[in-house]
Design an enzyme around this catalytic site. Structure first.
Site, PDB file in Angstrom:
ATOM      1  N   LYS A 120      38.830  54.644  42.816  1.00 58.39           N
ATOM      2  CA  LYS A 120      39.599  54.469  42.149  1.00 58.39           C
ATOM      3  C   LYS A 120      41.197  54.521  41.641  1.00 58.39           C
ATOM      4  O   LYS A 120      40.988  55.289  41.167  1.00 58.39           O
ATOM      5  CB  LYS A 120      38.666  53.552  40.973  1.00 58.39           C
ATOM      6  CG  LYS A 120      39.777  52.842  40.017  1.00 58.39           C
ATOM      7  CD  LYS A 120      38.989  52.163  39.097  1.00 58.39           C
ATOM      8  CE  LYS A 120      39.202  50.501  38.166  1.00 58.39           C
ATOM      9  NZ  LYS A 120      37.895  50.161  36.819  1.00 58.39           N
ATOM     10  N   SER A 202      37.746  45.315  37.199  1.00 62.16           N
ATOM     11  CA  SER A 202      39.285  46.182  37.143  1.00 62.16           C
ATOM     12  C   SER A 202      39.532  47.199  38.708  1.00 62.16           C
ATOM     13  O   SER A 202      40.280  47.795  39.508  1.00 62.16           O
ATOM     14  CB  SER A 202      40.367  46.825  36.104  1.00 62.16           C
ATOM     15  OG  SER A 202      38.999  48.051  36.266  1.00 62.16           O
ATOM     16  N   GLY A 225      32.643  45.196  32.490  1.00 63.29           N
ATOM     17  CA  GLY A 225      32.652  44.493  34.250  1.00 63.29           C
ATOM     18  C   GLY A 225      33.293  45.502  35.075  1.00 63.29           C
ATOM     19  O   GLY A 225      33.246  44.744  36.106  1.00 63.29           O
ATOM     20  N   SER A 226      34.220  45.928  35.139  1.00 60.54           N
ATOM     21  CA  SER A 226      35.052  46.504  36.141  1.00 60.54           C
ATOM     22  C   SER A 226      33.657  46.523  37.163  1.00 60.54           C
ATOM     23  O   SER A 226      34.849  47.096  38.328  1.00 60.54           O
ATOM     24  CB  SER A 226      35.465  47.663  35.271  1.00 60.54           C
ATOM     25  OG  SER A 226      36.836  46.570  34.758  1.00 60.54           O
TER      26      SER A 226
END
Ligand SMILES: *[C@@H]1O[C@H](CO)[C@@H](O)[C@H](O)[C@H]1NC(C)=O
Ligand SMILES: *[C@@H]1O[C@H](CO)[C@@H](O)[C@H](O)[C@H]1NC(C)=O
Ligand SMILES: *[C@@H]1O[C@H](CO)[C@@H](O)[C@H](O)[C@H]1NC(C)=O
Ligand SMILES: *[C@@H]1O[C@H](CO)[C@@H](O)[C@H](O)[C@H]1NC(C)=O
Ligand SMILES: *[C@@H]1O[C@H](CO)[C@@H](O)[C@H](O)[C@H]1NC(C)=O
Ligand SMILES: *[C@@H]1O[C@H](CO)[C@@H](O)[C@H](O)[C@H]1NC(C)=O
Ligand SMILES: CC(=O)N[C@H]1CO[C@H](CO)[C@@H](O)[C@@H]1O
Length: 559
Positions: A120, A202, A225-226
């Site tokens: 990421k 994300s 939640g990413s």
């Protein structure tokens, strides 16, 4: 020794290659087929399959890098513009050649030796290697970070090759009311199961790249939640580790209290391999000093009977019984999963509600903590940079930079930066902040996950990945392990998820999450593995044809 003679099996065709020349098919009769495994299909290839092929000399890490680069180009540049990958590593081929040589001369360092991994774009890599670290923001373009991230140091030591940087929701979705998967630098990332579908975020690009084999494995980060959500919406396995199991040093922050780095991959087995490498203490992230002294070998958790005799709780209140939090499709698939969990030998305790469930639904404590942490920590990030050509050195500068460069950072439909502004308005760590943090720990841990595990004598909690599942674990700093659960039916009516994206849509995936207490990853990995092996849901459905890259190892070997 290797590379002179290779047998390549493409589907049912068998081709014998000697010194790079394809031999007449008649020669094939002399080949002992059983001794020559087929090349793995990179759409699904596991780390263990890749290691087997590398060890056998069927292909090299250089071949792997070439193949993944070609696959990225296919879908990123020419194909349906999934916008999953922001940058590739210009040093990757040279690193792969050195690691190939090392494998031959002194053997492999770990199961990650020579394995390409995509990060990421909020995970730092030293600039001299040739890649940016920007969280998708032009304000960080060509900035020079002081060092590799802690997890990157561990990956390099284990022999992994950083393949590139993945698109994401800008600043890990802490900018404003923007669609998931959009960043100024990367544009709108979309998922591979339906054209224009929401990849969630994300860690959007990590999820999309893993889902169609643009890399062997990927890393994401989660604040709330990413990792879980992109794993869910891209038909993947994901681990959101306990805060403090994996180092956040060198990761563009939201909050020291909630950020955590973990794998987003195609199988629980790959997730266990990656987590075993990246977990561990790091003097540059003091939260990691609280973890147990020995990092478990998570690969040993991979047992098909891991659920036998275990007690799995279902916290229905709020998470399943409040209307519209999850829909009928997800709810029905979840009930089927409960049956499977019982078939696998577990006792399902249902309901096993969190005492704090209703308060979690209405609490705003998380926002108070994140707003303060983000400002403090993002300011530290900008100050730590050795260079930043944009001139941005603080959150206040960032807000001004975005407004001054609307063509880059505030294009039509992607103008909002309300979260940045809200965070900038905070005044640092005060009594309100510490009270909110204490409430979060009480709601998430003491009267949340821990209370439920103890009251019902449970080994884990189970919920569908969509909905509010990630919140108690986020505010507690506790782990989640997610596996594929199901797909929306082909007659699903598409709904808008953003200006350029839809979700749900026909055939798009969703996941199942196992939750536990701090540092319970070993157990959760076992449970998720048992469920994954029994159901094999990931393999039930593939991406839409144009999103599936065609380049395979056979196309690059010897070229
Ligand atoms: C960062 O991105 C810019 C623009 O794409 C590029 O010129 C540069 O080489 C990249 N790498 C580094 C380390 O800045
Ligand atoms: C880490 O260090 C900071 C100050 O440097 C301190 O505020 C924080 O409480 C420490 N956290 C842990 C978990 O030790
Ligand atoms: C924080 O949580 C507590 C406990 O549920 C609650 O009483 C309080 O109202 C919450 N604060 C905010 C700002 O939501
Ligand atoms: C703490 O700071 C926030 C702004 O960040 C403010 O709203 C709040 O009133 C302050 N609390 C105290 C106790 O000063
Ligand atoms: C979709 O098809 C299923 C049967 O396969 C049916 O039960 C359902 O009502 C259909 N839904 C819509 C929205 O047409
Ligand atoms: C903006 O969003 C609308 C839908 O909300 C869409 O029709 C339009 O194409 C979008 N424009 C751009 C430039 O993204
Ligand atoms: C900065 C960067 O490399 N952006 C790329 C993002 O992905 C699109 C393709 O989807 C490329 O065109 C951009 O160059």
């Amino acid at each position: 020794m290797f590379g002179i003679t290779r047998w390549v099996c493409i589907g049912c065709w068998v081709t014998l290659t000697v010194n790079g020349f394809v031999q007449p098919q008649s020669r094939v009769e002399t080949v002992e087929l059983k001794k020559q495994p087929a090349l793995p299909d990179l759409y699904e290839a596991s780390v263990l399959e890749l290691q087997e092929g590398l060890d056998a000399g069927l292909f090299t890490s250089v071949d792997l890098i070439k193949a993944y680069f070609a696959r990225i180009d296919e879908v990123n540049l020419k194909g349906p513009e999934l916008r999953a990958v922001i940058e590739t590593n210009p040093s990757a081929l040279a690193q792969a050649a050195a690691l190939d040589y090392e494998r031959k001369t002194s053997g492999k360092r770990s199961l990650m030796h020579g394995i390409p991994i995509l990060l990421k774009d909020n995970i730092a890599t030293v600039a001299e290697e040739g890649m940016n670290t920007t969280a998708g923001s032009f304000s960080l373009l060509s900035s020079v970070v002081p060092d590799d991230a802690g997890v990157v140091k561990r990956l390099r030591k284990a022999g992994a090759i950083i393949l590139g940087k993945a698109n994401l929701s800008e600043f890990a979705h802490f900018r404003g009311n923007l669609a998931s998967g959009w960043s100024g630098r990367g544009g709108q990332c979309t998922a591979a199961y339906f054209p224009g579908s929401d990849p969630c975020g994300s860690s959007s690009g990590s999820g999309v790249a893993a889902s169609i084999g643009l890399a062997a494995v990927t890393l994401g980060s989660e604040t709330d939640g990413s990792i879980t959500c992109p794993s869910s919406q891209n038909n993947l396995a994901g681990i959101k580790p306990t805060v403090g199991l994996t180092s956040r040093a060198g990761v563009i922050p939201i909050s020291q209290n909630q950020d955590t780095v973990g794998p987003i991959v195609r199988s629980i087995s790959d997730a266990a391999i990656v987590l075993s490498v990246i977990a561990g203490k790091d003097p540059n992230d003091n939260f990691t000093l609280a973890q147990p002294n020995v990092v478990p070998n998570y690969i040993k958790a991979l047992k098909k009977d891991a659920l036998v005799g275990k007690r799995i709780g279902v916290p229905r209140k709020v998470f399943l019984d409040v209307p519209d939090i999850i829909d009928e499709t997800v709810a029905a698939a979840f009930e089927t999963a409960l049956t499977t969990i019982k078939e696998l030998g577990a006792t399902v305790v249902d309901p096993a509600d969190l005492p704090s469930a209703e308060e979690i639904l209405t609490s705003n404590n998380e926002t108070i903590v994140l707003d303060v942490d983000f400002k403090v920590q993002l300011n530290e990030w900008y100050e730590s940079l050795l260079e930043n050509p944009s001139g941005v050195r603080s959150l206040a500068d960032l807000i001004a930079f975005n407004d001054a460069n609307p063509e880059l950072e505030e294009p039509t439909n992607f103008t909002d930066q309300s979260e940045l502004i809200e965070s900038e308005a905070t005044t640092g760590f005060n009594a309100t902040y510490f009270q909110a943090l204490a409430f979060d720990h009480d709601l998430g841990r003491t009267r949340g996950i821990d209370a439920t595990l103890q009251e019902f004598n449970l080994d884990a909690l189970l919920l569908p990945a969509p909905g509010l599942t990630t919140v108690p674990a986020a505010i507690a700093g506790y782990p989640i392990v997610t596996v594929p659960l199901g797909f929306y039916p082909d007659n699903t009516t598409t709904q808008s998820a953003g200006p350029l994206t839809v979700y749900p849509a026909p055939g798009v995936p969703f996941g199942l999450s196992f939750l536990g207490t701090a540092f319970s990853e070993f157990d959760l990995i076992g449970f998720a593995f048992a469920y994954e092996q029994k159901t094999q849901t990931r393999l039930a459905r593939k991406a839409f044809p144009a999103a599936i890259p065609s380049t395979q190892l056979a196309d690059v070997i010897g070229k």
